[in-house]
Design a protein around this motif. Sequence first.
Motif, PDB file in Angstrom:
ATOM      1  N   ALA A 262       0.824  -1.210   0.000  1.00  0.00           N
ATOM      2  CA  ALA A 262       0.000   0.000   0.000  1.00  0.00           C
ATOM      3  C   ALA A 262       0.852   1.252   0.000  1.00  0.00           C
ATOM      4  N   ARG A 263       0.361   2.271  -0.670  1.00  0.00           N
ATOM      5  CA  ARG A 263       1.011   3.581  -0.656  1.00  0.00           C
ATOM      6  C   ARG A 263       0.474   4.380   0.529  1.00  0.00           C
ATOM      7  N   PRO A 264       1.155   5.463   0.873  1.00  0.00           N
ATOM      8  CA  PRO A 264       0.576   6.353   1.889  1.00  0.00           C
ATOM      9  C   PRO A 264      -0.789   6.841   1.404  1.00  0.00           C
ATOM     10  N   MET A 265      -1.753   6.961   2.312  1.00  0.00           N
ATOM     11  CA  MET A 265      -3.141   7.291   1.939  1.00  0.00           C
ATOM     12  C   MET A 265      -3.762   8.196   2.998  1.00  0.00           C
ATOM     13  N   PRO A 266      -4.866   8.879   2.623  1.00  0.00           N
ATOM     14  CA  PRO A 266      -5.542   9.716   3.617  1.00  0.00           C
ATOM     15  C   PRO A 266      -6.116   8.848   4.735  1.00  0.00           C
ATOM     16  N   PRO A 267      -6.321   9.431   5.913  1.00  0.00           N
ATOM     17  CA  PRO A 267      -6.742   8.633   7.071  1.00  0.00           C
ATOM     18  C   PRO A 267      -8.042   7.856   6.846  1.00  0.00           C
ATOM     19  N   GLU A 268      -8.979   8.436   6.077  1.00  0.00           N
ATOM     20  CA  GLU A 268     -10.269   7.755   5.848  1.00  0.00           C
ATOM     21  C   GLU A 268     -10.060   6.422   5.137  1.00  0.00           C
ATOM     22  N   ALA A 269      -9.035   6.354   4.290  1.00  0.00           N
ATOM     23  CA  ALA A 269      -8.811   5.149   3.491  1.00  0.00           C
ATOM     24  C   ALA A 269      -8.273   3.992   4.335  1.00  0.00           C
ATOM     25  N   ILE A 270      -7.699   4.312   5.487  1.00  0.00           N
ATOM     26  CA  ILE A 270      -7.167   3.255   6.356  1.00  0.00           C
ATOM     27  C   ILE A 270      -8.311   2.360   6.851  1.00  0.00           C
ATOM     28  N   ALA A 271      -9.469   2.963   7.083  1.00  0.00           N
ATOM     29  CA  ALA A 271     -10.621   2.202   7.598  1.00  0.00           C
ATOM     30  C   ALA A 271     -11.036   1.095   6.643  1.00  0.00           C
ATOM     31  N   THR A 272     -10.839   1.315   5.347  1.00  0.00           N
ATOM     32  CA  THR A 272     -11.282   0.331   4.357  1.00  0.00           C
ATOM     33  C   THR A 272     -10.110  -0.442   3.754  1.00  0.00           C
ATOM     34  N   TYR A 273      -8.912  -0.240   4.311  1.00  0.00           N
ATOM     35  CA  TYR A 273      -7.757  -0.984   3.774  1.00  0.00           C
ATOM     36  C   TYR A 273      -7.969  -2.494   3.963  1.00  0.00           C
ATOM     37  N   ARG A 274      -7.807  -3.220   2.883  1.00  0.00           N
ATOM     38  CA  ARG A 274      -7.826  -4.683   2.951  1.00  0.00           C
ATOM     39  C   ARG A 274      -6.658  -5.174   2.113  1.00  0.00           C
ATOM     40  N   PRO A 275      -6.027  -6.279   2.507  1.00  0.00           N
ATOM     41  CA  PRO A 275      -4.962  -6.820   1.666  1.00  0.00           C
ATOM     42  C   PRO A 275      -5.532  -7.237   0.310  1.00  0.00           C
ATOM     43  N   ALA A 276      -4.770  -6.993  -0.757  1.00  0.00           N
ATOM     44  CA  ALA A 276      -5.194  -7.453  -2.082  1.00  0.00           C
ATOM     45  C   ALA A 276      -5.320  -8.967  -2.054  1.00  0.00           C
ATOM     46  N   ALA A 277      -6.290  -9.497  -2.788  1.00  0.00           N
ATOM     47  CA  ALA A 277      -6.590 -10.935  -2.748  1.00  0.00           C
ATOM     48  C   ALA A 277      -5.349 -11.778  -3.011  1.00  0.00           C
ATOM     49  N   ALA A 278      -4.513 -11.310  -3.908  1.00  0.00           N
ATOM     50  CA  ALA A 278      -3.325 -12.067  -4.300  1.00  0.00           C
ATOM     51  C   ALA A 278      -2.356 -12.271  -3.139  1.00  0.00           C
ATOM     52  N   LYS A 279      -2.468 -11.403  -2.133  1.00  0.00           N
ATOM     53  CA  LYS A 279      -1.503 -11.464  -1.036  1.00  0.00           C
ATOM     54  C   LYS A 279      -2.000 -12.311   0.127  1.00  0.00           C
ATOM     55  N   GLN A 280      -3.267 -12.776   0.045  1.00  0.00           N
ATOM     56  CA  GLN A 280      -3.809 -13.519   1.185  1.00  0.00           C
ATOM     57  C   GLN A 280      -3.438 -14.992   1.128  1.00  0.00           C
TER      58      GLN A 280
END
Length: 280
Positions: A262-280
């Motif tokens: 993930a790149r640096p992102m605005p604080p609101e985006a942290i709430a919806t951060y999920r690992p990309a499917a490929a990384k799970q």
Amino acid sequence: AKGQGKGRQVGYDPVMDQRTADLARLAADLRIALDTDQLYLHYQPIVSMPGGELFGVEALVRWTHPERGPVGPAVFIPAAERTGLIVPLGAWILEEACEQAVRWCDELGEGAPRTVTVNVSARQLREAGFAADVDAVLRRTGLAPHVLTVEVTETAVFDGGTALEELRAIAALGVKIALDDFGTGHSSLGLLRTCPADILKVDKSFVDDIVTGGHEAVVAAALIRICDGMNLRAVAEGVETADQAAELYRLGYRYAQGYYYARPMPPEAIATYRPAAAKQ
Ligand code: C2E
Ligand code: CA
Ligand code: CA
Ligand code: CA
């Protein structure tokens, strides 16, 4: 368009700004920026491997200049350090990040970042009473000390004076200490004996060439063993590819930060951060 040589018209040139006039103007603009809400924080996820789940975040300051547009911290932080402006700027960053951390804890509960990391420059650490300021911010915001990580470079700690004392006082509050860009300074290993570190951020330069099997890979492999032996959390910085992530994981790394995740992102985006499917 920054740093293209036409410096003065186009933007602040990282080399040119060492000239007094340019530095003075940058500092004057930055002082105005602080007073007029041109500065804000983005947050980059620090993730656990191999899944890429959110572990913590690092606060990274951003500046959108009204005429020049975005100015990078690699340009204005050194200028702020040289002019002393980093002290009020750093105080603002710390308070802003702690307020955000409290909001995440309230809104996300278990899903909140477990640690919010704030970069602290040498100049701030040298200020008498810095640890007391950190304590005051924690009290003012109501943030639990263990959620905050103060991130310093080894050169900042070796700056002499009271830096190490301040760091120990901060650790005594229950705040976590991270050593940034680890391995790029002059006495990295010596520092581990005296400095109350909880986290080592293994510098991007050791991650970049890790898959080509050069000396960087040897250093990265040695550092994870040191961290395991000393009960330090190692975070690999600047992970950009799946191959790097896989190799780091193979070496024993369990925490990473980088554009691959993930790149640096605005604080609101942290709430919806999920690992990309490929990384799970
Ligand atoms: P840093 O503390 O080492 O922060 C990591 C930098 O690497 C950030 O750049 C981040 O955006 C970038 N990065 C993260 N992952 C990757 C990756 O995979 N590839 C590449 N190429 N880069 C990656 P940024 O935000 O431009 O900050 C640059 C530097 O400015 C920071 O380096 C830090 O030294 C300073 N800085 C930024 N924010 C603050 C702050 O709030 N306070 C202080 N004192 N310094 C700050
Ligand atoms: Ca950092
Ligand atoms: Ca770093
Ligand atoms: Ca760096």
